[in-house]
Design an enzyme around this catalytic site. Structure first.
Site: not given
Ligand SMILES: Cc1ncc(C[n+]2csc(CCOP(=O)(O)OP(=O)(O)O)c2C)c(N)n1
Lengths: 396, 327
Positions: A289, A293, A302
Site C-alpha cells: 500500500r 490506509h 508507524y
Molecule cells: C470488523 C472490523 N474491525 C475493524 C475495522 C476497522 N478497519 C478498517 S480497515 C482496517 C485495516 C484492514 O487491513 P487489511 O485487512 O490488511 O486491508 P487493507 O486496508 O490493508 O487493504 C481496519 C482495522 C473494520 N472495518 N472492520
C-alpha cells in the site's frame, strides 16, 4: 513450489476452457509440503520482473497479444488516475474519505481481468481497479465516500457486489454464493477480496472451512499490502498467509502482486480450478500500500519512508511500460494517447462528483424493508410533517 | 495528580488509562492500532511508548479474538481495557460479550470475576462512512451482567474510566466520538461522583431533558435557547445506561413534571422506552404530559450527508420541549 494441490479430484462437470496452461502438481508435493523449505515456499510467482523483463514460471504461463498487454497497461493507468483524482477530491472536501489503491493496481487489474462476465466478485472497500474491470462506472464508487449513499450500485448489473467495510464479512458471502453456483450446476466462479489484516477475522477462517468442506468454487484473493492501518502483517500471522490454505485442505499460492501478468495467470488458474469442480484456492498477492490506509490515516506515525521507496522500485505500472517499450508493443504516441484519456477521465470524475447532489431527506426511509413496515411508514409521515412545519413557518 | 483547566475528552481518557496503569500493574490496554498509532482517535497515544508492548497490545484484526482473550486474561487476574475501533465493528465480538463476558460471574456462582472494560467510540456527527456512526448501547444494556456507561465531558470521561477499570464487573464504556475534541475541566484529585449516578447538568423547573453522552451538549444548548424563550429546562446527564439512575430522574420529574428523553440511537425499543415506562410508573400522578422521546429513526444510520436530519439536533429537541409544555 508455490502451489500445493490437493489430490486430483477433478469432476467431469464444468469443463471450462483453460486459458492458461497450468501443469498438474507433481506427485511428490505432499512430502515437500510436510517439510517446507522456507525460501522455496515463499517464492513469488512472477512473470514480469521489476525491471520489466519477461520471465517464465513452470506452472503459470501466459501468452497475451500486444493488444491485450496494452489493455492491461491502460487499465492500470486509468485506475491509478481515478484513484489520484479521488484523493484530490477528498482533500478539496468533495469526499468525506477515500481509501486509495495506489500500488495495488496490478493485483486488482490482473485478477479482475482474469474474471469472466458470469463470475461474481465480493470486494472489500479498496477494489476500485476490480470495479473498473467489471465495468462499474468509477463515479458510482464515490457516492459512498462522499456520503450520499451507503452503496451506490446494483450488484447484479456487473456481478460486482457492494463494498464491504466490516472486514472479512464478504468472504462468507462469497462462499455461500459459490455454494449456490455449485447447487445450480453453473460453471462460473466467485472471487472474494480481502486484506492481510482481515485474514485474522473469524469470518475468514469460517469461509475457508465452509468452502473447503463444500468444495465451493471460490477464489480467495488476499491482497497482502503489508499493513492493516498501523499493524504490519507480522501482527496477524506467523506463517506466510498463502500457507494457511493447506490446513484447510486447499491450495495456496503467493504471487507477485505488483506483476499484472502473474496476477492474471495465477487468478485464471485458480478460477479454472473452481470451475472444474476442484474447489477453493487462496491467492496471496504480495504487494504494498503506497499511500495512507485512508485519507484519515497518517502513516508517518508507524512506518518509515525507506520502506515505501523500496517498493516504488517495484511499481506495477512502470515495469509493464518498460516491457511494452522494450518489446516494441507500444510507442510514445500510444503512451500519450493513454495520458490524454486519463486526463479526460480525471476531468469527468471531477465534474460528476461536484455535481453529485445530496440525497433527498426522505431517502432516510427508503428501501429499509422490501415489504414495507408500519413503523417506518409512521416515522416517515411524522418526519414529513415535521419538515413541512419549517416550510410553513418560513412562508408565514 | 493535576488540575487541567482545558483538556479534551479524548485526552482525559488517555490520562485516565495512564493513571490506572500506573496504579495497577494488572491493567492492560489492547486493541487494533492502539500501540504506535495510539488508536485511530489517538486515545491511547503514547501509552505503548511508556508502558511497553506487554501492557499496550496491538492485536490481530479480530474482535471476537480481542474480547475472548481479554476474558481469558481477566480470568487470570488481569484487568484488560479493550478498544473496539468503531461502534459498527463490535459485532464480531458480540457473541463473546453477550454469551460469555456477561454471564460468567453468575455461572461461576460469583466465584469468578471478569473485570473487562470495552471502550467503544460511538455515535454520529463526524461525517463518516457506514458502520462508523452507530449507537448500539441498548443492545448491550439489554443484557444482564454488563454495565454500560457514557460520559459527556472530560471530567466524567476520566473518572468513569478509572471507576470502570476498578469495577469487578464488565463495563461497556461508550465514548461519544464527536465530543472527543471538546474541552473541559479536570481535577484528578477531586472526589468523583459514583459511577452509576446521574447528574443535574443544568437546573430548571419547567421540564426535564434527560440525555447521556453526545446528546448532553445538544440538550444544554436547547435549554439555553428555551431559557431565552422564558422556559426553565433542567438537563439531566444520565452518565449511565445500565444501571439507569431512575431515582435521579424521578426526583427531577417530581419537580418539573415533564420529561423528554434524548438519544441518538433509534427510539424504537431504545433506552428512552425503558425510561418512559418506568417513570410513567413511578411518577404517574406528577406528570403533566406524556414522557416524550427524541432519537433516531427505525432506519439504518444514513449516509453522512443526511446525518444532520437523522440525528436529534436543537430543533427536534426544542420541538419536543414545546410539545411537552403544550399539554
Ligand atoms: C470488523 C472490523 N474491525 C475493524 C475495522 C476497522 N478497519 C478498517 S480497515 C482496517 C485495516 C484492514 O487491513 P487489511 O485487512 O490488511 O486491508 P487493507 O486496508 O490493508 O487493504 C481496519 C482495522 C473494520 N472495518 N472492520
Amino acid at each position: 513450489m508455490t502451489v500445493e494441490s490437493t489430490a486430483a479430484r477433478k469432476t467431469t462437470r464444468g469443463g471450462g476452457k483453460r486459458a492458461t496452461a497450468k501443469k498438474a502438481a507433481p506427485a511428490k508435493k505432499k512430502a515437500a509440503a510436510a517439510a517446507p523449505a522456507e525460501a522455496e515456499q515463499d517464492q513469488l510467482v512472477q512473470l514480469l520482473t521489476p525491471e520489466g523483463e519477461r520471465v517464465e514460471h513452470p506452472e503459470y504461463s501466459i501468452d497475451l497479444s500486444a493488444d491485450e498487454l496494452r489493455g492491461l497497461y491502460r487499465d492500470m493507468v486509468l485506475t491509478r488516475r481515478f484513484d489520484a483524482e479521488a484523493t484530490t477530491l477528498q482533500r478539496q472536501g468533495e469526499l468525506g474519505l477515500w481509501a486509495s489503491l495506489l500500488g495495488q493496481e496490478a493485483a486488482q487489474i490482473g485478477s479482475g481481468r482474469a474474471l469472466r462476465d458470469d463470475d461474481y466478485v465480493f470486494p472489500t472497500y479498496r477494489e476500485h481497479g476490480v470495479a473498473w474491470c467489471r465495468g462499474v462506472d468509477p463515479t458510482n464508487l464515490l457516492g459512498m465516500f462522499r456520503g450520499v449513499n451507503n452503496g451506490g450500485w446494483d450488484p447484479n448489473s456487473n456481478n460486482f457486489h457492494l463494498y464491504t467495510i466490516v472486514i472479512g464479512s464478504q468472504t462468507l458471502h462469497a462462499t455461500g454464493y459459490a455454494m449456490g453456483v455449485q447447487k445450480d450446476g453453473a460453471d462460473s466462479a466467485v472471487i472474494a477480496y480481502f486484506g492481510d489484516g482481515a485474514s485474522s477475522q473469524g469470518d475468514v477462517a469460517e469461509s475457508f472451512t465452509f468452502s473447503a468442506v463444500y468444495n465451493a468454487p471460490v477464489v480467495f484473493f488476499c491482497q497482502n499490502n503489508q499493513w492493516a492501518i498501523s499493524e504490519p502483517t507480522e501482527k496477524q500471522t506467523r506463517v506466510p498467509l498463502y500457507q494457511r490454505a493447506r490446513g484447510y485442505g486447499f491450495p495456496g499460492v503467493r504471487v507477485d502482486g505488483n506483476d499484472v501478468l502473474a496476477c492474471l495467470a495465477v487468478t485464471k488458474a485458480a478460477l479454472e480450478r473452481a470451475r472444474s469442480g476442484e474447489g477453493p484456492t487462496l491467492v496471496e498477492a504480495f504487494t504494498y500500500r503506497m499511500g495512507a490506509h485512508t485519507t484519515s490515516d497518517d502513516p508517518t506515525r508507524y512506518r518509515r519512508d525507506e520502506e515505501r521507496e523500496a517498493w516504488e522500485a517495484k511499481d506495477p505500472i512502470l515495469r509493464l511500460r518498460t516491457y511494452l517499450l522494450n518489446e516494441g508493443f507500444a510507442d510514445q504516441a500510444y503512451f500519450d494517447s493513454i495520458e490524454e484519456e486519463s486526463e479526460a477521465l480525471g476531468k469527468r470524475v471531477r465534474e460528476v462528483v461536484r455535481a453529485m447532489p445530496d440525497p433527498d431527506n426522505m431517502a432516510i426511509f427508503e428501501n429499509i424493508y422490501a415489504d414495507g413496515h408500519a413503523l417506518v411508514d409512521e416515522e416517515r409521515a411524522q418526519f414529513a410533517a415535521y419538515q413541512a412545519s419549517f416550510v410553513d413557518a418560513e412562508e408565514n | 495528580m493535576a488540575v487541567f483547566e482545558k483538556i479534551t475528552l479524548s485526552k482525559a481518557i488517555n490520562e485516565s488509562l495512564r493513571a490506572s496503569m500506573e496504579a495497577d500493574p494488572k491493567v492492560l490496554v489492547m486493541g487494533e492500532d492502539v500501540g504506535k498509532l495510539g488508536g485511530v482517535f489517538r486515545v491511547t497515544d503514547g501509552l505503548q511508548k511508556d508502558f511497553g508492548e506487554e501492557r499496550v497490545i496491538d492485536t490481530p484484526l479480530a474482535e471476537s479474538g480481542i474480547v475472548g482473550t481479554a476474558i481469558g486474561m481477566a480470568l487470570r487476574g488481569y484487568r484488560p481495557v479493550v478498544e473496539i475501533q468503531f461502534d459498527g465493528f463490535v459485532f464480531p465480538a458480540y457473541d463473546q460479550i453477550v454469551t460469555q463476558l456477561a454471564k460468567m460471574h453468575a455461572r461461576a456462582l460469583g466465584k469468578v470475576k471478569v473485570p473487562v472494560v470495552i471502550r467503544i467510540p460511538y455515535g454520529g456527527g463526524i461525517g463518516a462512512v457506514e458502520h462508523h456512526s452507530e449507537s448500539p448501547e441498548a443492545l448491550f444494556a439489554h443484557v444482564a451482567g454488563l454495565k454500560c456507561v457514557s460520559p459527556s465531558n472530560a471530567s466524567d470521561a476520566y473518572w468513569m474510566m478509572r471507576q470502570a477499570i476498578e469495577s469487578d464487573d464488565p463495563v461497556i464504556y461508550f465514548e461519544p466520538k464527536r465530543r472527543y475534541h471538546d474541552k473541559g475541566r479536570l481535577d484528578t484529585e477531586a472526589i468523583p461522583d459514583p459511577l452509576h449516578k446521574a447528574r443535574v447538568a443544568q437546573p430548571g423547573t419547567d421540564l426535564t431533558l434527560a440525555a447521556y453522552g453526545p446528546m448532553v451538549k445538544v440538550c444544554l444548548d436547547a435549554a439555553k435557547v428555551a431559557a431565552e424563550e422564558g422556559k426553565s429546562v433542567e438537563v439531566l446527564d444520565l452518565r449511565t445506561i445500565s444501571p439507569i439512575d431512575f431515582d435521579a430522574i424521578q426526583s427531577s420529574v417530581e419537580r418539573t413534571r415533564r420529561l423528554v428523553i434524548v438519544h441518538e440511537a433509534p427510539v424504537f425499543l431504545g433506552t428512552g422506552s425503558e425510561i418512559a415506562a418506568r417513570i410513567t410508573e413511578r411518577c404517574f400522578y406528577h406528570l403533566e404530559a406524556p414522557v416524550l422521546r427524541v432519537g433516531g429513526f427505525h432506519a439504518p444510520y444514513p449516509p453522512s450527508r443526511l446525518e444532520d436530519e437523522y440525528l436529534p439536533g436543537l430543533d427536534r429537541v426544542l420541538d419536543a420541549v414545546d410539545r411537552a409544555l403544550a399539554y
